[in-house]
Scaffold this motif. Structure first.
Motif, PDB file in Angstrom:
ATOM      1  N   UNK B 109      28.784  -8.183   6.435  1.00  0.00           N
ATOM      2  CA  UNK B 109      28.986  -7.927   7.865  1.00  0.00           C
ATOM      3  C   UNK B 109      30.319  -7.228   8.095  1.00  0.00           C
ATOM      4  N   UNK B 116      36.349  -7.164  12.786  1.00  0.00           N
ATOM      5  CA  UNK B 116      37.488  -8.023  12.505  1.00  0.00           C
ATOM      6  C   UNK B 116      37.033  -9.285  11.764  1.00  0.00           C
ATOM      7  N   UNK B 118      38.234 -12.205  11.345  1.00  0.00           N
ATOM      8  CA  UNK B 118      38.358 -13.485  12.044  1.00  0.00           C
ATOM      9  C   UNK B 118      37.106 -13.785  12.853  1.00  0.00           C
ATOM     10  N   UNK B 119      36.634 -12.790  13.581  1.00  0.00           N
ATOM     11  CA  UNK B 119      35.500 -13.032  14.477  1.00  0.00           C
ATOM     12  C   UNK B 119      34.206 -13.193  13.675  1.00  0.00           C
ATOM     13  N   UNK B 120      34.061 -12.384  12.625  1.00  0.00           N
ATOM     14  CA  UNK B 120      32.873 -12.519  11.779  1.00  0.00           C
ATOM     15  C   UNK B 120      32.827 -13.908  11.155  1.00  0.00           C
ATOM     16  N   UNK B 122      34.345 -16.642  12.104  1.00  0.00           N
ATOM     17  CA  UNK B 122      34.093 -17.662  13.128  1.00  0.00           C
ATOM     18  C   UNK B 122      32.591 -17.805  13.341  1.00  0.00           C
ATOM     19  N   UNK B 123      31.905 -16.662  13.414  1.00  0.00           N
ATOM     20  CA  UNK B 123      30.460 -16.664  13.634  1.00  0.00           C
ATOM     21  C   UNK B 123      29.713 -17.280  12.465  1.00  0.00           C
ATOM     22  N   UNK B 124      30.012 -16.827  11.247  1.00  0.00           N
ATOM     23  CA  UNK B 124      29.270 -17.356  10.098  1.00  0.00           C
ATOM     24  C   UNK B 124      29.560 -18.845   9.919  1.00  0.00           C
ATOM     25  N   UNK B 126      30.091 -21.034  12.247  1.00  0.00           N
ATOM     26  CA  UNK B 126      29.271 -21.757  13.219  1.00  0.00           C
ATOM     27  C   UNK B 126      27.809 -21.774  12.795  1.00  0.00           C
ATOM     28  N   UNK B 127      27.338 -20.635  12.277  1.00  0.00           N
ATOM     29  CA  UNK B 127      25.946 -20.550  11.823  1.00  0.00           C
ATOM     30  C   UNK B 127      25.697 -21.536  10.686  1.00  0.00           C
ATOM     31  N   UNK B 130      25.966 -25.181  11.748  1.00  0.00           N
ATOM     32  CA  UNK B 130      24.805 -25.494  12.571  1.00  0.00           C
ATOM     33  C   UNK B 130      23.561 -25.698  11.731  1.00  0.00           C
TER      34      UNK B 130
END
Lengths: 340, 325
Positions: B109, B116, B118-120, B122-124, B126-127, B130
């Protein structure tokens, strides 16, 4: 990184660039909102469309919404604020501690309106000071926003722990709780506050030179310096604004739940980043608008409320949020590439 | 090059000064049992920090590795319990592989969408969290269910001493794994082309590309190694504490990043050494563990760690500004 959005601030063909930058995303977000609304209504008509459901959303959405707007403002200059949750909790806890001290034996429930105004002022002051610290570290010491706010976030949460000793502070004055649970002419107070804040910030960002300068720093830092913008001072203001908004969210959170604790709202951090990005904010700076963020928070609140009604586990909602974030990144990237 | 050496020397000096200070406040610090337990606490954080070091040298930041550690640990332990399998090597390979594959997603990704990190991450994060909690389970695997071989592995000591009262204490063998991994990463970074490409990419991604480095491969190397180390460290952690908790490691990413920054790595990329990181991890763990010895209330722990992180980044920021570009 900012090559694609320089058109926005040039102001040449204002209408066209507005459509491209904010308007387009906002139309999309509006459609997404309506879509989610339609799907959820179709799946769970009696529950989803009930006034109770909308009212409960109106009470808890503003906290997240304000935090997301705060994150967007930090992102405008190309930064990020990872300390907002710490700031929010510190504001609520400081106010709670002061209430406990003022009320003494009688309990915070006995306090009137005057101490509450003091508490709100104190909470907001804490937020602005926290933002000032972030701003000083970022513009004065030239620390990367990620690391500076990561560190200060730890310190703020740590101070929350020191103040509370660990457990939650329970019991706030009635006037304080009114901020989170009260209604003005059948409209929840938090929603009123959120709308007022959104309008004010939207005007600040789009109609004042302050907002324009803020975006210019994010679009092209070097050009902004050459045009005479004092970068350091602008960054300081932007983080103070972010801190104040985070404190506002913390006040609403503690007012709604009648409690304050060092780790309340920890999951809001990722969600605030997600909503800001989803709302058309460019994390590299220069691009972002309040309406987009507000639409994004509405659509995600509808989505998670619908999921909860279908009894999807909370953890899967986390999964969906994360996947959503990555999907948005991918779509934005494809669109950006086409535009180039 | 000289700068790297002197930076590590300064960190070592800070470490020695802190040790002397803590020892003066409470001489119990110097008891061997305390030193051994400190070293033990270094292992898991240290392994994760080696991965974060790679990411930071490449100019990125990773907050997803703790989620990957949980995924590696919990999936493997649950599978072992379900299959009634008892072993050591295969499970650790599996956990490492899980972490590595998840790291591949990060790399893909970040590289494909030029987003960026950091944002990627953060997303992975959480995924992955979860998915693990939502689909695999939320309950702990306790000591009575934990595979015996893992527990036995986790409690292996390389050195066992006896106290005056007859109780024994030992130095965990896991420290050997940590040291081996540190040497391995050090050699990779300093002696191989792919290692040099990480520094090149972190210093200037565009320049690295034009010189002819395959930057996609560099990204894959960085994030897969970080994920693999995290997956391995996750399972190691559970075999050392005899418990697999799917909610483990929440917030640990901040400590690990703090340790790496403390060790002199720059978030702008291009700088950082394994020695510095190992020292940074030791300083962080030592100060966290010694607060009680120093008579400081543990509620202050977060404030101290946050303050240390700010001080460390302030110093590295000053250094980065002074250094010739």
């Amino acid at each position: 990184m900012s090559r694609t959005n320089t058109a926005e601030t040039s102001g040449g063909s204002l209408k066209g660039s507005l459509l491209r930058a904010g308007g387009h995303t906002n139309v999309q977000l509006g459609v997404i909102c309506l879509l989610i609304l339609a799907v959820m209504t179709a799946l769970r008509p009696q529950m989803f469309l009930s006034s109770y459901n909308f009212e409960s959303m109106a009470f808890f959405m503003p906290e997240l919404g304000i935090l997301s707007v705060a994150m967007m403002i930090a992102m405008l200059t190309g930064g990020i604020d990872l300390s907002i949750i710490g700031v929010a909790n510190l504001a609520g806890i400081t106010a709670g501690t002061v209430f406990g001290y003022l009320a003494g034996e009688a309990g915070a429930g006995s306090l009137g309106v005057a101490p509450v105004i003091l508490g709100v002022g104190l909470g907001l002051l804490i937020g602005v000071l926290a933002g000032l610290l972030n701003g000083l570290l970022i513009s004065g010491l030239k620390i990367t926003p990620i690391l500076a706010t990561l560190g200060t976030g730890q310190v703020f949460i740590g101070l929350c722990l020191v103040l509370t000793g660990g457990p939650a502070i329970v019991g706030f004055p009635p006037a304080w709780n009114w901020l989170g649970n009260g209604k003005i002419a059948a409209i929840p107070v938090p929603l009123v506050l959120f709308v007022v804040l959104c309008v004010a910030l939207s005007l600040l960002l789009s109609r004042t030179s302050f907002g324009l300068r803020l975006k210019m720093i994010g679009t092209n830092p070097k050009a902004a310096i050459y045009t005479g913008i004092e970068r350091g001072r602008m960054i300081m203001w932007s983080y103070m604004l972010t801190g104040g908004l985070a404190a506002m969210a913390g006040i609403l959170l503690s007012a709604r739940t009648n409690a304050a604790k060092s780790d309340y709202g920890a999951s809001y951090l990722l969600q605030a980043v997600l909503i800001a990005v989803l709302g058309g904010t460019n994390p590299a700076g220069g691009k972002g608008n309040v309406l987009g963020v507000a639409l994004a928070v509405i659509s995600l609140t509808l989505l998670s409320s619908g999921f909860q009604m279908m009894r999807v586990s909370n953890h899967l909602i986390d999964f969906v949020w994360g996947a959503f974030l990555i999907a948005v990144i991918a779509i934005n990237s494809f669109r950006g590439r086409k535009a180039r | 090059m000289k700068l790297f050496g002197s930076a590590d020397a300064i960190i070592a000096l800070i470490l020695v000064a802190a040790m002397v200070l803590i020892g003066l406040i409470n001489p119990a610090f110097w008891q061997l049992s305390n030193i051994f337990s400190l070293l033990k606490s270094n292992v898991v954080i240290g392994l994760m920090a080696l991965g974060v070091l790679l990411v930071m040298i490449s100019g990125g930041i990773d907050v997803s590795f703790t989620a990957f550690a949980v995924a590696g640990m919990y999936l493997v332990v649950r599978t072992m319990v379900a299959l009634d399998y008892d072993g050591v090597i295969l499970p650790f390979l599996a956990a490492t592989l899980i972490g590595g594959l998840l790291g591949l997603i990060n790399a893909g990704i970040i590289h494909k969408f030029n987003m960026i990190p950091l944002i990627v991450t953060l997303g992975t994060a959480s995924v992955v969290r979860g998915l693990v909690l939502g689909f695999v389970g939320t309950s702990n695997v306790n000591i009575n269910q934990m595979p015996d071989a893992l527990i036995a592995f986790g409690r292996t000591d390389i050195l066992t001493l006896e106290r005056a009262n007859g109780a024994t204490f030992g130095l965990t063998a896991m420290i050997v794994i940590y040291v081996a991994a540190a040497i391995g990463i050090h050699l990779l970074l300093t002696r191989t082309m792919i290692g040099r490409s990480v520094y090149a990419y972190g210093a200037d991604a565009e320049a690295a590309k034009r010189v002819g480095f395959n930057t996609g491969r560099t990204m894959i190397f960085v994030y897969c190694t970080a994920g693999a180390l995290a997956g391995f460290a996750g399972l190691l952690h559970s075999s050392m504490i005899w418990l697999a908790n799917p909610r483990d490691f929440v917030g640990l990413e901040l400590d690990v990043i703090a340790a790496v920054v403390l060790g002199g790595a720059s978030i702008f990329g291009g700088r950082g050494t394994v020695l510095g990181t190992v020292l940074g991890v030791f300083i962080l763990v030592m100060i966290q563990n010694s607060l009680i010895l120093m008579g400081i209330d543990t509620t202050w722990q977060r404030v101290v760690v946050g303050g240390m992180l700010i001080a460390a980044v302030a110093v590295t920021a000053l250094r980065d500004r002074r250094a010739p570009v």
